[in-house]
Write a protein that holds these residues in place. Structure first.
Motif, PDB file in Angstrom:
ATOM      1  N   HIS A   1     -18.397 -32.297  -4.192  1.00 58.02           N
ATOM      2  CA  HIS A   1     -18.234 -32.216  -5.653  1.00 58.02           C
ATOM      3  C   HIS A   1     -19.362 -31.399  -6.276  1.00 58.02           C
TER       4      HIS A   1
ATOM      5  N   THR B   1     -19.555 -38.070 -13.807  1.00 50.95           N
ATOM      6  CA  THR B   1     -20.358 -39.268 -13.557  1.00 50.95           C
ATOM      7  C   THR B   1     -21.833 -38.919 -13.461  1.00 50.95           C
TER       8      THR B   1
ATOM      9  N   SER C   1     -10.097 -35.939 -15.007  1.00 50.83           N
ATOM     10  CA  SER C   1     -11.215 -35.860 -14.052  1.00 50.83           C
ATOM     11  C   SER C   1     -12.405 -36.690 -14.554  1.00 50.83           C
ATOM     12  N   HIS C   2     -13.200 -37.145 -13.595  1.00 46.92           N
ATOM     13  CA  HIS C   2     -14.371 -37.952 -13.912  1.00 46.92           C
ATOM     14  C   HIS C   2     -15.616 -37.075 -13.953  1.00 46.92           C
TER      15      HIS C   2
ATOM     16  N   GLU D   1     -12.644 -30.745 -12.639  1.00 48.76           N
ATOM     17  CA  GLU D   1     -13.055 -31.262 -11.324  1.00 48.76           C
ATOM     18  C   GLU D   1     -13.777 -32.596 -11.516  1.00 48.76           C
ATOM     19  N   ASP D   2     -13.726 -33.446 -10.490  1.00 45.34           N
ATOM     20  CA  ASP D   2     -14.604 -34.613 -10.489  1.00 45.34           C
ATOM     21  C   ASP D   2     -16.006 -34.115 -10.146  1.00 45.34           C
TER      22      ASP D   2
END
Ligand SMILES: NC(=O)c1ccc[n+]([C@@H]2O[C@H](COP(=O)([O-])OP(=O)(O)OC[C@H]3O[C@@H](n4cnc5c(N)ncnc54)[C@H](OP(=O)(O)O)[C@@H]3O)[C@@H](O)[C@H]2O)c1
Length: 160
Positions: free
Chosen positions: A40, A5, A2-3, A95-96
């Motif tokens: 998200h 960011t 997962s990312h 999760e992203d």
């Protein structure tokens, strides 16, 4: 994998805000923020949360050191209060997710995030909140996307 960011709008001089508020109003950038983060979870500092409130369609994970902090909520708001960045990271594990500021939380998360999504704002305003330095030793620019009045730049963390 997962990312995680950090998404931020950053002026040429690194400024992201002043006196607890934003210092520009670029509707196209807000649209980009909304489209990108929708659905998200978002990690944010208590100051940023108090500035923007709970946003629809996204879980807000609010970081504060205060054990008594109770957010001001209205029905349907999806807000979780945590007391450390680690706790926030546990909340979004698998999760992203996005780190949405402000300066203290961007700084604290800099070693944890996998990507940076920076709206470069062509202004040099006065301000008291700054994005951390993006060290090219650790970050590789992977995309540069000119928009109307700003440019969205993606960075990926370099392999250690
Ligand atoms: N341009 C952009 O993209 C953007 C995005 C977001 C925000 N901003 C701007 O950024 C500014 C706000 O940034 P800021 O740095 O002042 O505030 P912030 O990072 O939003 O929130 C700071 C608060 O978060 C809590 N906190 C920080 N580090 C913590 C840690 N390690 N553990 C637990 N709690 C922690 C503390 O809350 P307590 O005091 O409750 O303990 C602290 O006072 C505003 O001007 C805003 O407009 C800009």
């Amino acid at each position: 994998m997962s990312h995680l960011t950090s998404i931020a709008a950053v002026a040429r001089n690194g400024v992201i805000g002043a006196d607890g508020d934003m210092v520009w109003n670029i509707p196209e950038d807000f649209k980009h923020f909304k489209r990108t983060t929708m659905g998200h979870p978002m990690i944010m500092g208590r100051t940023t949360f108090e500035g923007m409130g709970a946003l629809p369609g996204r879980r807000s994970i609010v970081v504060t050191r205060s054990p008594e902090y109770v957010p001001n909520l209205t029905k349907g708001d999806d807000v979780v209060v945590v007391h450390s960045l680690d706790e926030a990271l546990e909340e979004v594990a698998g999760e992203d997710a996005f780190v949405v500021g402000g300066a203290q939380i961007y700084e604290a998360a800099m070693d944890e995030v996998t990507h940076l999504l920076i709206s470069e704002i062509p202004l040099e305003p006065e301000g008291d909140a700054h994005f951390p330095t993006i060290d090219p030793k650790h970050w590789r620019e992977s995309d540069r996307d000119p928009r109307d009045g700003f440019t969205v730049v993606t960075y990926e963390r370099r392999e250690a």
